[in-house]
Scaffold this active site. Structure first.
Site, PDB file in Angstrom:
ATOM      1  N   VAL A  53       2.957  -1.846   5.119  1.00 32.29           N
ATOM      2  CA  VAL A  53       4.156  -1.902   5.717  1.00 32.29           C
ATOM      3  C   VAL A  53       4.703  -0.629   5.992  1.00 32.29           C
ATOM      4  CG1 VAL A  53       6.698  -2.936   5.679  1.00 32.29           C
ATOM      5  CG2 VAL A  53       4.839  -4.180   4.523  1.00 32.29           C
ATOM      6  N   CYS A  54       4.821   0.201   5.203  1.00 32.82           N
ATOM      7  CA  CYS A  54       5.459   1.687   5.643  1.00 32.82           C
ATOM      8  C   CYS A  54       4.571   2.517   6.667  1.00 32.82           C
ATOM      9  CB  CYS A  54       5.423   2.546   4.446  1.00 32.82           C
ATOM     10  SG  CYS A  54       6.185   1.965   2.743  1.00 32.82           S
TER      11      CYS A  54
END
Length: 220
Positions: free
Chosen positions: A45-46
């Site tokens: 996600v990052c």
């Protein structure tokens, strides 16, 4: 300052970043700045978030808004990870600094700790926090997301535009507002003052209460 919230002055931290050492207040300077945390480098996600922020960096730069990322990984990890981020969406460059905070001191003071997430050694991890800081070094707006939910960078840009418009014209922005749409006149502004401040005029919504509190106008 674990309870950092709207209206608080951000602490003037000395920070180690991918662009060298900085002091937070010097970095903000006379501009608006977005300071945002991510849980860890080399995570899915990052990576999508940092890529998207890199994609929007030009829009923030047009508005004179600075970007500063935070996580607990070290500088070398950040630099290696940036290669992945830039390869994920070719053409997007991570030109903003990312803070290395292995001792967690900065994320604690900036209210970016995720109480539910730990690294493999049991250490604290940041949540997906984002603070928009004004030239007065005060927090103007905050988003707080859990590790499982990526942020919407289009909404970050829209909210930034709303803040800048409100500050520039001393107005407020209604629900779902976008640049170019009508704004509202705050209740503390009398009709007489509104006429002087907004020579193009304003429209008052006719409501069953007969109270004239919902007034729309157009600003540049």
């Amino acid at each position: 300052m674990p309870g950092l919230t709207l209206g608080d002055v951000v602490p003037d931290l000395e920070l180690d970043t991918t662009h060298g050492k900085i002091r937070l207040h010097d970095f903000v300077g006379d501009a608006y700045a977005i300071i945002f945390s991510h849980p860890a480098d080399f995570t899915p996600v990052c990576t999508t978030e940092l890529s998207e922020m890199a994609g929007y960096a030009g829009e923030f730069d047009k508005r004179g808004v600075k970007l500063l990322g935070f996580s607990c990984d070290d500088v070398e990890s950040h630099k290696d990870w940036i290669k992945d981020i830039e390869a994920y969406k070719p053409g997007r460059r991570v030109g903003f600094p990312i803070v290395a905070d292995p001792d967690r001191e900065a994320i604690r003071q900036l209210n970016m700790i995720d109480a539910d997430e730990k690294d493999t050694a049991g250490g604290e991890l940041p949540n997906r926090a984002l603070h928009i800081v004004g030239p007065d070094k005060k927090v103007k707006l905050s988003f707080l997301f859990p590790a499982c939910t990526g942020r919407n960078m289009a909404e970050v840009l829209r909210a930034t535009d709303a803040l800048l418009t409100a500050a520039r014209h001393r107005v407020a922005t209604p629900v779902n507002w976008k640049p170019g749409e009508r704004v509202v006149i705050p209740p503390g502004v009398s009709d007489e003052e509104a006429k002087a401040r907004f020579p193009a005029g304003f429209e008052t919504a006719q409501l069953p209460s007969n109270k004239c509190y919902l007034r729309f106008t157009q600003v540049d």
